[in-house]
Design an enzyme around this catalytic site. Structure first.
Site, mmCIF file in Angstrom:
data_model
loop_
_atom_site.group_PDB
_atom_site.id
_atom_site.type_symbol
_atom_site.label_atom_id
_atom_site.label_comp_id
_atom_site.label_asym_id
_atom_site.label_seq_id
_atom_site.Cartn_x
_atom_site.Cartn_y
_atom_site.Cartn_z
ATOM 1 N N ASP A 33 0.731 -1.318 -0.011
ATOM 2 C CA ASP A 33 -0.008 0.220 -0.005
ATOM 3 C C ASP A 33 1.015 1.213 -0.017
ATOM 4 O O ASP A 33 1.787 1.391 0.686
ATOM 5 C CB ASP A 33 -0.981 -0.090 1.098
ATOM 6 C CG ASP A 33 -2.084 0.852 1.158
ATOM 7 O OD1 ASP A 33 -3.241 0.442 0.920
ATOM 8 O OD2 ASP A 33 -2.007 2.136 1.123
ATOM 9 N N ILE A 34 0.430 2.198 -0.772
ATOM 10 C CA ILE A 34 1.198 3.319 -0.871
ATOM 11 C C ILE A 34 1.065 4.218 0.354
ATOM 12 O O ILE A 34 2.267 5.323 0.722
ATOM 13 C CB ILE A 34 0.788 4.233 -1.827
ATOM 14 C CG1 ILE A 34 1.774 5.228 -2.714
ATOM 15 C CG2 ILE A 34 -0.737 5.043 -1.739
ATOM 16 C CD1 ILE A 34 1.652 5.730 -4.118
ATOM 17 N N ASN A 91 -12.552 -3.418 2.531
ATOM 18 C CA ASN A 91 -13.681 -2.201 2.645
ATOM 19 C C ASN A 91 -14.668 -2.296 1.467
ATOM 20 O O ASN A 91 -14.169 -2.585 0.598
ATOM 21 C CB ASN A 91 -12.718 -0.590 2.823
ATOM 22 C CG ASN A 91 -12.024 -0.750 3.981
ATOM 23 O OD1 ASN A 91 -12.349 -0.925 4.930
ATOM 24 N ND2 ASN A 91 -11.035 -0.082 3.465
ATOM 25 N N VAL A 100 -11.232 2.713 -3.655
ATOM 26 C CA VAL A 100 -10.848 2.385 -5.079
ATOM 27 C C VAL A 100 -11.892 0.964 -5.564
ATOM 28 O O VAL A 100 -11.810 -0.084 -4.879
ATOM 29 C CB VAL A 100 -9.364 1.613 -5.186
ATOM 30 C CG1 VAL A 100 -9.141 1.068 -6.732
ATOM 31 C CG2 VAL A 100 -8.464 2.799 -4.611
ATOM 32 N N HIS A 104 -10.445 -5.491 -3.294
ATOM 33 C CA HIS A 104 -9.149 -5.779 -2.948
ATOM 34 C C HIS A 104 -9.231 -5.969 -1.293
ATOM 35 O O HIS A 104 -10.334 -5.568 -0.765
ATOM 36 C CB HIS A 104 -8.247 -4.467 -2.854
ATOM 37 C CG HIS A 104 -8.800 -3.459 -2.282
ATOM 38 N ND1 HIS A 104 -9.700 -2.493 -3.133
ATOM 39 C CD2 HIS A 104 -8.380 -2.265 -1.435
ATOM 40 C CE1 HIS A 104 -10.147 -1.343 -2.330
ATOM 41 N NE2 HIS A 104 -9.375 -1.373 -1.457
ATOM 42 N N HIS A 106 -7.097 -5.740 2.200
ATOM 43 C CA HIS A 106 -5.848 -5.318 3.022
ATOM 44 C C HIS A 106 -5.228 -6.184 3.918
ATOM 45 O O HIS A 106 -6.080 -6.667 4.551
ATOM 46 C CB HIS A 106 -6.087 -3.910 3.769
ATOM 47 C CG HIS A 106 -6.751 -2.781 3.137
ATOM 48 N ND1 HIS A 106 -5.787 -1.465 2.690
ATOM 49 C CD2 HIS A 106 -8.119 -2.687 2.636
ATOM 50 C CE1 HIS A 106 -6.881 -0.593 2.374
ATOM 51 N NE2 HIS A 106 -8.021 -1.411 2.012
HETATM 52 P P1 AMP Z 1 -9.786 1.342 0.124
HETATM 53 O O1 AMP Z 1 -9.992 2.499 1.096
HETATM 54 O O2 AMP Z 1 -10.053 0.228 1.005
HETATM 55 O O3 AMP Z 1 -10.497 1.457 -1.324
HETATM 56 O O4 AMP Z 1 -8.489 1.197 -0.008
HETATM 57 C C1 AMP Z 1 -7.726 1.792 -1.179
HETATM 58 C C2 AMP Z 1 -6.159 1.587 -0.794
HETATM 59 O O5 AMP Z 1 -5.294 1.770 -1.893
HETATM 60 C C3 AMP Z 1 -5.649 2.910 0.340
HETATM 61 O O6 AMP Z 1 -5.237 2.149 1.723
HETATM 62 C C4 AMP Z 1 -4.563 3.590 -0.542
HETATM 63 O O7 AMP Z 1 -3.425 3.998 0.148
HETATM 64 C C5 AMP Z 1 -4.021 2.691 -1.478
HETATM 65 N N1 AMP Z 1 -3.726 3.077 -2.819
HETATM 66 C C6 AMP Z 1 -4.066 4.038 -3.517
HETATM 67 N N2 AMP Z 1 -3.338 4.328 -4.729
HETATM 68 C C7 AMP Z 1 -2.384 3.576 -4.656
HETATM 69 C C8 AMP Z 1 -1.358 3.203 -5.352
HETATM 70 N N3 AMP Z 1 -0.944 3.886 -6.415
HETATM 71 N N4 AMP Z 1 -0.386 1.970 -5.071
HETATM 72 C C9 AMP Z 1 -0.504 1.363 -3.912
HETATM 73 N N5 AMP Z 1 -1.691 1.783 -3.091
HETATM 74 C C10 AMP Z 1 -2.410 2.464 -3.479
#
Ligand code: AMP
Length: 120
Positions: A33-34, A91, A100, A104, A106
């Site tokens: 995760d970024i 989520n 997103v 996915h 976490h």
């Molecule tokens: P969610 O809120 O469950 O949709 O989580 C989306 C996750 O994607 C968040 O924890 C972000 O930090 C992560 N995220 C967004 N863009 C990127 C990226 N380019 N590379 C890695 N993680 C990302």
């Protein structure tokens, strides 16, 4: 929900945005995760176009589902999380705080985590 082919994870899968890959096979991509929320914070996504866990569970093939959860287990083990435990979070939708719209989970660990039922 219609799948948005321009979501950030779709772009990662197409190689348009870089990622720090942890595991990749025919069915699954996992990457760091970024914005990590713990010492270990890995995202696991299916390569298929599924919006959320409901879409994935209803429409993915048995092979895709099996490979996805096998990957989650393997990644947690390889990250050294098995002995002390970890959290897997999916989520989902607006109330679940999903940002997103590509399914996915976490994988979060490496330290003792707080409550998983916070409202904020
Ligand atoms: P969610 O809120 O469950 O949709 O989580 C989306 C996750 O994607 C968040 O924890 C972000 O930090 C992560 N995220 C967004 N863009 C990127 C990226 N380019 N590379 C890695 N993680 C990302």
């Amino acid at each position: 929900m219609t799948y948005d082919t321009n979501n950030i994870f779709a772009k990662i899968l197409r190689g348009e945005i870089p990622n720090k890959t942890v595991l990749e096979n025919e069915y699954v991509l996992a990457f760091h995760d970024i914005h990590p929320q713990a010492p270990v914070h890995i995202l696991v996504i299916p390569k298929g176009a599924y919006t959320d866990i409901g879409d994935f569970g209803a429409h993915a093939s048995e092979k895709e589902i099996a490979e996805f959860y096998r990957a989650v287990s393997q990644i947690a083990k390889d990250a050294g999380l098995t002995a002390e435990g970890y959290r897997v979070v999916a989520n989902t939708g607006v109330n679940g705080g999903q940002d997103v719209p590509h399914f996915h989970v976490h994988i979060i660990g490496g330290e003792k985590l707080g409550s998983s039922l916070r409202r904020s």
